[in-house]
Design a protein around this motif. Structure first.
Motif, short mmCIF file in Angstrom:
data_model
loop_
_atom_site.label_atom_id
_atom_site.label_comp_id
_atom_site.label_asym_id
_atom_site.label_seq_id
_atom_site.Cartn_x
_atom_site.Cartn_y
_atom_site.Cartn_z
N GLU A 153 15.70 38.89 15.90
CA GLU A 153 14.71 38.21 15.06
C GLU A 153 13.30 38.52 15.55
N GLN A 154 12.34 38.49 14.61
CA GLN A 154 10.94 38.70 15.00
C GLN A 154 10.53 37.67 16.03
N LEU A 155 9.90 38.11 17.06
CA LEU A 155 9.43 37.24 18.13
C LEU A 155 7.98 36.86 17.82
N PRO A 156 7.72 35.60 17.48
CA PRO A 156 6.34 35.23 17.14
C PRO A 156 5.44 35.22 18.38
N TYR A 157 4.20 35.50 18.16
CA TYR A 157 3.15 35.39 19.18
C TYR A 157 3.31 36.38 20.34
N GLY A 158 4.00 37.47 20.12
CA GLY A 158 4.15 38.46 21.19
C GLY A 158 2.83 39.05 21.63
N GLU A 159 1.96 39.37 20.66
CA GLU A 159 0.65 39.93 21.00
C GLU A 159 -0.18 38.91 21.77
N TYR A 160 -0.10 37.66 21.34
CA TYR A 160 -0.83 36.59 22.03
C TYR A 160 -0.35 36.48 23.48
N GLY A 161 0.97 36.51 23.66
CA GLY A 161 1.53 36.43 25.01
C GLY A 161 1.10 37.59 25.88
N LEU A 162 1.08 38.80 25.31
CA LEU A 162 0.60 39.95 26.08
C LEU A 162 -0.87 39.76 26.43
N GLY A 163 -1.66 39.26 25.48
CA GLY A 163 -3.09 39.03 25.75
C GLY A 163 -3.30 38.08 26.91
N LEU A 164 -2.52 37.01 26.95
CA LEU A 164 -2.64 36.05 28.06
C LEU A 164 -2.25 36.70 29.38
N ALA A 165 -1.18 37.49 29.37
CA ALA A 165 -0.75 38.16 30.59
C ALA A 165 -1.79 39.17 31.08
N VAL A 166 -2.38 39.90 30.13
CA VAL A 166 -3.41 40.87 30.50
C VAL A 166 -4.63 40.15 31.08
N GLU A 167 -5.02 39.03 30.49
CA GLU A 167 -6.17 38.30 31.04
C GLU A 167 -5.86 37.84 32.48
N ASN A 168 -4.65 37.37 32.71
CA ASN A 168 -4.28 37.00 34.09
C ASN A 168 -4.40 38.21 35.02
N LEU A 169 -3.92 39.37 34.57
CA LEU A 169 -4.01 40.59 35.36
C LEU A 169 -5.47 40.93 35.66
N VAL A 170 -6.31 40.86 34.63
CA VAL A 170 -7.73 41.19 34.79
C VAL A 170 -8.42 40.23 35.77
N LEU A 171 -8.13 38.94 35.64
CA LEU A 171 -8.75 37.98 36.55
C LEU A 171 -8.22 38.15 37.98
N GLN A 172 -6.95 38.49 38.13
CA GLN A 172 -6.42 38.75 39.47
C GLN A 172 -7.09 39.98 40.07
N ALA A 173 -7.34 40.99 39.25
CA ALA A 173 -8.07 42.16 39.74
C ALA A 173 -9.41 41.72 40.33
N GLY A 174 -10.13 40.85 39.61
CA GLY A 174 -11.40 40.34 40.12
C GLY A 174 -11.23 39.59 41.43
N ALA A 175 -10.18 38.80 41.54
CA ALA A 175 -9.92 38.05 42.77
C ALA A 175 -9.60 38.99 43.93
N GLU A 176 -9.09 40.19 43.61
CA GLU A 176 -8.77 41.19 44.64
C GLU A 176 -9.97 42.06 44.98
N GLY A 177 -11.14 41.76 44.38
CA GLY A 177 -12.33 42.57 44.62
C GLY A 177 -12.36 43.85 43.79
N LEU A 178 -11.55 43.88 42.74
CA LEU A 178 -11.46 45.04 41.87
C LEU A 178 -12.07 44.73 40.52
N VAL A 179 -12.14 45.73 39.66
CA VAL A 179 -12.58 45.55 38.28
C VAL A 179 -11.51 46.13 37.36
N ALA A 180 -11.53 45.69 36.11
CA ALA A 180 -10.57 46.19 35.13
C ALA A 180 -11.27 46.42 33.81
N HIS A 181 -10.90 47.48 33.14
CA HIS A 181 -11.46 47.81 31.83
C HIS A 181 -10.30 47.99 30.86
N GLN A 182 -10.26 47.15 29.82
CA GLN A 182 -9.22 47.22 28.81
C GLN A 182 -9.64 48.18 27.71
#
Length: 195
Positions: A99-128
């Motif tokens: 079945e179609q999984l609702p909100y998959g793009e939204y879930g990926l967006g949240l995960a990517v934002e966590n990744l990006v913020l963790q990069a900042g916490a590690e002293g790194l930068v991220a460009h999407q």
């Protein structure tokens, strides 16, 4: 550093987050930094805990990195080669029952934002980036049809904007901006600003 010009003080991880293209080609991500990016992404919220985010990740110098870089648009291919890591973000679209999984793009967006913020916490930068060939990435990594490649992320240490081509250096040095709150937050009725 280009901190956000915000109406109220924001947490430094948010205020200082931006998407530079000038990346230091000499910086390598440690194993711990690399792992932390995906551990942060793993703990992102998702609809019904469906956890639709998947990633293909490579570090500069490995085969995965080069295949990811090969899928980038001409405008991103050059500067993104200086990243310590390239990451392809993929959203799951269909559940185990087909079945179609609702909100998959939204879930990926949240995960990517966590990744990006963790990069900042590690002293790194991220460009999407949206500038990549999703079909080429799908074929290069055998991404199944019920998953959708949606974003590429370059992660590394900030470099020198003077090393970029002129048009990119100009973007790099431009001030950050966002729409004012009165254009995006409403109360009472549409277009009635809250702030």
């Amino acid at each position: 550093m280009k901190p956000a010009d915000s109406a109220v003080p924001l947490h430094p991880l948010l205020a200082e987050r931006w998407s530079p293209r000038a990346l230091d080609p000499g910086t390598e991500l440690t194993d711990k930094q690399f792992l932390a990016l995906f551990e942060a992404a793993r703990w992102a919220p998702s609809w019904g805990n469906t956890q639709p985010a998947r990633f293909v990740a490579g570090r500069r110098g490995d085969e995965t990195f080069e295949k990811l870089r090969g899928a980038l648009s001409r405008g991103n291919h050059g500067w993104a080669g200086n990243a310590g890591a390239l990451v392809l973000g993929v959203a799951r679209r269909v559940n185990d029952e087909g079945e179609q999984l609702p909100y998959g793009e939204y879930g990926l967006g949240l995960a990517v934002e966590n990744l990006v913020l963790q990069a900042g916490a590690e002293g790194l930068v991220a460009h999407q980036m949206a500038g990549f060939d999703g079909q080429a990435a799908r074929e290069a990594f055998g991404v199944p049809e019920d998953y959708e490649p949606l974003v590429m992320i370059a992660v590394g240490a900030q470099g020198d904007a003077a090393e970029l081509p002129d048009r990119l250096a100009e973007k790099e040095n431009a001030p950050r901006s966002r729409m004012e709150l009165d254009r995006i937050v409403f109360s009472g009725s549409w277009n009635e600003p809250t702030f």
